[in-house]
Design an enzyme around this catalytic site. Structure first.
Site, PDB file in Angstrom:
ATOM      1  N   GLU A 165       4.019  -5.353   6.380  1.00  0.00           N
ATOM      2  CA  GLU A 165       4.739  -4.170   6.875  1.00  0.00           C
ATOM      3  C   GLU A 165       4.848  -4.199   8.404  1.00  0.00           C
ATOM      4  O   GLU A 165       4.288  -3.351   9.104  1.00  0.00           O
ATOM      5  CB  GLU A 165       4.064  -2.886   6.380  1.00  0.00           C
ATOM      6  CG  GLU A 165       4.096  -2.781   4.865  1.00  0.00           C
ATOM      7  CD  GLU A 165       3.539  -1.476   4.320  1.00  0.00           C
ATOM      8  OE1 GLU A 165       2.783  -0.801   5.037  1.00  0.00           O
ATOM      9  OE2 GLU A 165       3.863  -1.121   3.163  1.00  0.00           O
ATOM     10  N   GLU A 359       4.801  -5.188  -2.942  1.00  0.00           N
ATOM     11  CA  GLU A 359       3.926  -4.041  -3.215  1.00  0.00           C
ATOM     12  C   GLU A 359       4.769  -2.978  -3.897  1.00  0.00           C
ATOM     13  O   GLU A 359       5.853  -2.642  -3.412  1.00  0.00           O
ATOM     14  CB  GLU A 359       3.339  -3.429  -1.930  1.00  0.00           C
ATOM     15  CG  GLU A 359       2.218  -4.204  -1.314  1.00  0.00           C
ATOM     16  CD  GLU A 359       1.604  -3.500  -0.113  1.00  0.00           C
ATOM     17  OE1 GLU A 359       1.569  -2.248  -0.091  1.00  0.00           O
ATOM     18  OE2 GLU A 359       1.150  -4.196   0.811  1.00  0.00           O
TER      19      GLU A 359
END
Ligand code: BG6
Length: 461
Positions: A165, A359
């Site tokens: 991220e 994810e």
């Protein structure tokens, strides 16, 4: 019914700090996560979380056996930088290297491909003390660490992600980049974050290039928090505010895919008086390190409105406007399977690169029945709908390499440090205060995902 690609990587994902424990075992150095726990710089719900986590460091063989039973084709995990290089650079901790080599060997022996994230937010404390990602030398630190890891795991790992991220520096600067907001003048906060981010983008590009050289044929990707934002209404002002949010979210992947900053983002820096120091060689470095694939986490979509009174709801480290059409988890994250399809189509259309969802999952409270069973139909339903929408995106032409749930096993939540916010197919007997035997047991969803994998996504019932 979708026909998923033959070699589709059905996978599940974790991060070192959230599972390993063994925070000072066998020569490991401290990371900022340890520092946060020990010196009270940050607050967490359970003071020993990162020390023990779910004790994966000592129980990984048992956990791999369970992953094998589930039939995982791949497993995404992150390397703890300070376990490999206790000071971040310099002396290598051979025991740390051996741990990851043995672990990868065990995965491979069980037919599970390792997918490695090099940085999932645990900056070594020694480097944090030298300014962390604010330091212009930080890309070199990262390249040194990545070289050690890629040489040690060459032949074992084919899929790599540089930064988890990568957009998250802006949203949670301490955990992801070691920037303590209270120590930065408020009017310099954004600039400081974008500077650290720039160093991460350069570091990422350096490592993509190096990894291709060290492991010919390796696939290296970027990883984005996919925060697709919808306009609350079709009022042009809402649409413009929404467009700005989406452009900001995509910019991180833009740099990874195209090797340069989008003009609109550079203009935004100018408008906001943000000066990001870029070295003359950075442009060439970014161009030389473009990624092979794009990956993202996907938990929910966001909604935007210019109305200051619009009702808000929390999401993954964001606070957004509430979407009245969507249900929410116990933690207020809005559940939007169709938003996954929307996001995948958007990403593929924009980048024309293979995608992986690395994810996707639902934090929920689970109940252990008297006979030890755990019935989690809500989790099964969440995954059923998301996988089904991903299938539709594939049917529409999106090229996808794999799908990685968060997570195979219960772990410590990154944002709340709770164990009770459970994500796994495997239950871990531990509460928010660290009480419990740490014993593992299989939830209903474990058997469901096993069936999904065995049928290559055909049987979602
Ligand atoms: C992702 C992170 O943003 O969300 C994970 O990469 C994190 O580390 C996951 O655990 C879920 O968020 P949380 O805060 O519920 O653990």
């Amino acid at each position: 019914m979708t026909t998923f690609p033959k070699d589709f990587l059905w996978s599940a994902s974790t991060a070192a700090t959230q599972i390993e424990g063994g925070w000072n075992a066998d020569g490991k150095g401290e990371s900022i996560w340890d520092t946060l726990v020990h010196d009270g710089t940050g607050k967490i719900a359970h003071g020993e979380n990162a020390d023990i986590s779910i004790d994966f460091y000592h129980r990984w063989r048992e956990d791999v056996a369970l992953m094998k039973q589930m039939g995982l084709k791949a497993y995404r995990f992150s390397i703890s930088w300070a376990r490999v290089l206790p000071e971040g650079i310099g002396k290598v901790n051979e025991a740390g290297i051996r741990f990851y080599q043995d672990f990868c060997d065990e995965l491979l022996k069980n037919g599970i491909q390792p997918l490695v994230t090099l940085y999932h937010w645990d900056l070594p404390t020694a480097l944090y003390r030298q300014g962390g990602w604010k330091n212009p030398v930080s890309p070199d630190w990262f390249a040194e660490y990545a070289e050690v890891v890629s040489k040690a795991l060459a032949g074992r790992v084919g899929y790599w992600l540089t930064f988890n991220e990568v957009d998250s520096v802006i949203r949670h600067p301490f955990t992801t980049a070691g920037i303590i907001p209270s120590r930065v003048p408020e009017d310099k906060m954004l600039e400081t974050c974008y500077q650290a981010l720039h160093h991460q983008l350069v570091a990422s590009a350096m490592v993509v290039k190096d990894c291709h050289e060290i492991i010919p044929g390796s696939k290296v990707g970027c990883m984005l928090t996919k925060l697709t934002t919808y306009a609350r209404t079709c009022a042009p002002d809402d649409e413009l505010a929404t467009q700005a949010k989406n452009l900001e979210n995509l910019f991180y992947a833009d740099v990874h895919v195209w090797g340069e900053y989008p003009r609109l983002i550079l203009k935004m820096f100018e408008r906001k008086g943000i000066h990001v120091e870029m070295l003359p060689e950075d442009a060439a470095t970014l161009k030389a390190g473009c990624v092979d694939f794009v990956s993202c986490s996907y938990y929910m979509t966001m909604t935007e409105s210019v109305d200051p009174n619009a009702e808000r709801t929390p999401g993954n480290t964001v606070l957004g406007v509430k979407n009245p059409y969507l249900p929410s988890t116990d933690w207020g994250w809005q559940i939007d399977p169709k938003g996954l399809r929307y996001s995948l189509i958007e990403l593929y259309d924009r980048y024309r690169k293979p995608l992986m969802v690395v994810e996707n999952g639902m934090g929920a409270k689970d109940v252990v029945e008297a006979d030890g069973s755990i019935h989690d139909p809500y989790r099964v339903e969440y995954f059923r709908q998301h996988i089904s929408e991903m299938g539709k995106a594939i049917d529409e032409g999106v090229e996808m390499w794999g799908y990685t749930t968060w997570a195979p096993i219960d772990l410590i939540s990154a944002s709340t440090n709770q164990m009770s916010k459970r994500y796994g197919f495997i239950y871990v007997d531990q509460d928010d205060m660290g009480n419990g035997t740490l014993a593992r047991s299989r939830k209903d969803s474990f058997y469901w995902y096993k069936k999904v994998i065995a049928s290559n996504g055909e049987d979602l019932d």
